[in-house]
Design a protein around this motif. Structure first.
Motif, PDB file in Angstrom:
ATOM      1  N   ILE A  35      82.231  37.756  -3.540  1.00  0.00           N
ATOM      2  CA  ILE A  35      82.605  39.095  -4.003  1.00  0.00           C
ATOM      3  C   ILE A  35      81.892  40.112  -3.126  1.00  0.00           C
ATOM      4  N   SER A  36      82.338  41.342  -3.191  1.00  0.00           N
ATOM      5  CA  SER A  36      81.728  42.409  -2.412  1.00  0.00           C
ATOM      6  C   SER A  36      80.378  42.805  -3.022  1.00  0.00           C
ATOM      7  N   THR A  37      79.386  42.925  -2.162  1.00  0.00           N
ATOM      8  CA  THR A  37      78.055  43.337  -2.621  1.00  0.00           C
ATOM      9  C   THR A  37      77.526  44.521  -1.811  1.00  0.00           C
ATOM     10  N   GLU A  38      78.410  45.219  -1.109  1.00  0.00           N
ATOM     11  CA  GLU A  38      77.994  46.284  -0.200  1.00  0.00           C
ATOM     12  C   GLU A  38      77.164  47.375  -0.859  1.00  0.00           C
ATOM     13  N   ARG A  39      77.583  47.847  -2.015  1.00  0.00           N
ATOM     14  CA  ARG A  39      76.904  48.984  -2.653  1.00  0.00           C
ATOM     15  C   ARG A  39      75.926  48.561  -3.734  1.00  0.00           C
ATOM     16  N   VAL A  40      75.677  47.275  -3.834  1.00  0.00           N
ATOM     17  CA  VAL A  40      74.811  46.733  -4.883  1.00  0.00           C
ATOM     18  C   VAL A  40      73.354  46.829  -4.429  1.00  0.00           C
ATOM     19  N   PRO A  41      72.429  47.161  -5.328  1.00  0.00           N
ATOM     20  CA  PRO A  41      71.009  47.229  -4.945  1.00  0.00           C
ATOM     21  C   PRO A  41      70.534  45.905  -4.344  1.00  0.00           C
ATOM     22  N   ARG A  42      69.646  45.998  -3.385  1.00  0.00           N
ATOM     23  CA  ARG A  42      69.200  44.828  -2.624  1.00  0.00           C
ATOM     24  C   ARG A  42      68.729  43.652  -3.496  1.00  0.00           C
ATOM     25  N   LEU A  73      69.595  43.355 -12.017  1.00  0.00           N
ATOM     26  CA  LEU A  73      70.414  44.516 -12.338  1.00  0.00           C
ATOM     27  C   LEU A  73      69.764  45.325 -13.462  1.00  0.00           C
ATOM     28  N   MET A  74      69.259  44.646 -14.468  1.00  0.00           N
ATOM     29  CA  MET A  74      68.568  45.332 -15.571  1.00  0.00           C
ATOM     30  C   MET A  74      67.301  46.015 -15.050  1.00  0.00           C
ATOM     31  N   ASP A  75      66.593  45.340 -14.120  1.00  0.00           N
ATOM     32  CA  ASP A  75      65.404  45.951 -13.504  1.00  0.00           C
ATOM     33  C   ASP A  75      65.793  47.233 -12.770  1.00  0.00           C
ATOM     34  N   HIS A  76      66.904  47.190 -12.037  1.00  0.00           N
ATOM     35  CA  HIS A  76      67.359  48.359 -11.273  1.00  0.00           C
ATOM     36  C   HIS A  76      67.570  49.565 -12.189  1.00  0.00           C
ATOM     37  N   PHE A  77      68.129  49.323 -13.359  1.00  0.00           N
ATOM     38  CA  PHE A  77      68.383  50.417 -14.295  1.00  0.00           C
ATOM     39  C   PHE A  77      67.193  50.691 -15.215  1.00  0.00           C
ATOM     40  N   ASP A 105      71.858  44.630 -24.192  1.00  0.00           N
ATOM     41  CA  ASP A 105      72.157  45.539 -25.304  1.00  0.00           C
ATOM     42  C   ASP A 105      71.521  46.908 -25.068  1.00  0.00           C
ATOM     43  N   LYS A 106      70.283  46.924 -24.601  1.00  0.00           N
ATOM     44  CA  LYS A 106      69.610  48.196 -24.325  1.00  0.00           C
ATOM     45  C   LYS A 106      70.312  48.945 -23.187  1.00  0.00           C
ATOM     46  N   PHE A 107      70.755  48.218 -22.180  1.00  0.00           N
ATOM     47  CA  PHE A 107      71.479  48.830 -21.067  1.00  0.00           C
ATOM     48  C   PHE A 107      72.774  49.470 -21.557  1.00  0.00           C
ATOM     49  N   ALA A 108      73.552  48.728 -22.343  1.00  0.00           N
ATOM     50  CA  ALA A 108      74.828  49.252 -22.853  1.00  0.00           C
ATOM     51  C   ALA A 108      74.599  50.503 -23.695  1.00  0.00           C
ATOM     52  N   ALA A 109      73.540  50.501 -24.487  1.00  0.00           N
ATOM     53  CA  ALA A 109      73.221  51.681 -25.297  1.00  0.00           C
ATOM     54  C   ALA A 109      72.817  52.857 -24.400  1.00  0.00           C
ATOM     55  N   LYS A 110      72.103  52.552 -23.327  1.00  0.00           N
ATOM     56  CA  LYS A 110      71.638  53.600 -22.409  1.00  0.00           C
ATOM     57  C   LYS A 110      72.816  54.283 -21.711  1.00  0.00           C
ATOM     58  N   VAL A 111      73.769  53.489 -21.232  1.00  0.00           N
ATOM     59  CA  VAL A 111      74.897  54.066 -20.494  1.00  0.00           C
ATOM     60  C   VAL A 111      76.062  54.437 -21.408  1.00  0.00           C
ATOM     61  N   LYS A 112      75.942  54.079 -22.677  1.00  0.00           N
ATOM     62  CA  LYS A 112      76.941  54.423 -23.694  1.00  0.00           C
ATOM     63  C   LYS A 112      78.347  53.941 -23.327  1.00  0.00           C
ATOM     64  N   TRP A 113      78.421  52.693 -22.873  1.00  0.00           N
ATOM     65  CA  TRP A 113      79.722  52.111 -22.575  1.00  0.00           C
ATOM     66  C   TRP A 113      79.703  50.663 -23.015  1.00  0.00           C
ATOM     67  N   ASN A 114      80.324  50.367 -24.137  1.00  0.00           N
ATOM     68  CA  ASN A 114      80.277  49.055 -24.761  1.00  0.00           C
ATOM     69  C   ASN A 114      80.927  47.964 -23.909  1.00  0.00           C
ATOM     70  N   GLN A 115      81.872  48.343 -23.050  1.00  0.00           N
ATOM     71  CA  GLN A 115      82.541  47.336 -22.237  1.00  0.00           C
ATOM     72  C   GLN A 115      81.550  46.626 -21.305  1.00  0.00           C
ATOM     73  N   ASN A 155      82.308  49.368 -10.982  1.00  0.00           N
ATOM     74  CA  ASN A 155      82.246  50.524 -11.888  1.00  0.00           C
ATOM     75  C   ASN A 155      80.863  51.167 -11.891  1.00  0.00           C
ATOM     76  N   MET A 156      79.830  50.369 -11.708  1.00  0.00           N
ATOM     77  CA  MET A 156      78.468  50.905 -11.737  1.00  0.00           C
ATOM     78  C   MET A 156      78.077  51.606 -10.447  1.00  0.00           C
ATOM     79  N   PHE A 157      78.560  51.085  -9.300  1.00  0.00           N
ATOM     80  CA  PHE A 157      78.023  51.545  -8.028  1.00  0.00           C
ATOM     81  C   PHE A 157      79.042  52.130  -7.063  1.00  0.00           C
ATOM     82  N   GLU A 158      80.292  52.302  -7.474  1.00  0.00           N
ATOM     83  CA  GLU A 158      81.269  52.846  -6.541  1.00  0.00           C
ATOM     84  C   GLU A 158      80.951  54.304  -6.242  1.00  0.00           C
TER      85      GLU A 158
END
Length: 175
Positions: A35-42, A73-77, A105-115, A155-158
């Protein structure tokens, strides 16, 4: 690339048999990106790239590396790894390690997007199966997981510098 090959007879339309060689890769160095990882944190990208190499010969380890990338990913956020809301029998607070499910769960609550919660929990389940070996993770399972992960990461990094409305206006202006 290393791997195996198998010769298989296949019946043709005229009922004759023709032999075909099928190749099954077992390792690739460097592994191709799945998969593409170009814009993903190192740190996330590093773990994902390790998983790409394991895809060909150990899907359990591949799933485990993908799970580790979820932790990164959770560390990044900046989703915490511990909480002090836990209490012992005497009622005293203590620091308790948060598992990946709680962090998601904490991440989803932080960004307020259940998906995100649904997507990342599905990936966590695949990673747990690969890590703990409860049952086999197939290559098809991993490709499905990668497809889901790529969607979530996009969706997170575009780049969102330009709105879709601006692009549509510009394209209509070409008339």
């Amino acid at each position: 690339m290393t791997g195996t090959s198998t010769d298989v007879p296949e019946e043709m339309l005229d009922q004759s048999l023709e032999w075909f060689e099928y190749l099954q890769p077992e390792s690739m160095l460097p592994p191709p990106p799945i998969i593409s990882t170009e814009r993903v944190p190192r740190p996330v990208r590093v773990e994902l790239e390790k998983s790409f190499g394991l895809y060909w010969n150990d899907t359990g380890a591949c799933a485990s590396r993908m799970r580790t990338s979820l932790e990164r990913l959770m560390d990044h956020f900046k989703i915490p790894t511990t909480t002090t809301t836990a209490r012992d029998r005497s009622g005293k607070k203590y620091r308790k390690r948060l598992d990946l499910a709680s962090r998601i769960d904490k991440f989803a609550a932080k960004v307020k997007w259940n998906q995100y919660s649904q997507m990342l929990h599905a990936l966590r389940v695949v990673g747990n199966i690969g890590t703990h070996g409860n049952k086999a993770v197939t290559k098809t399972d991993m490709l499905d997981a990668y497809k889901l992960y790529e969607h979530a990461l996009a969706n997170m990094f575009e780049e969102k510098n330009e709105s879709i409305t601006e692009i549509i206006k510009r394209l209509y202006g070409m008339k």
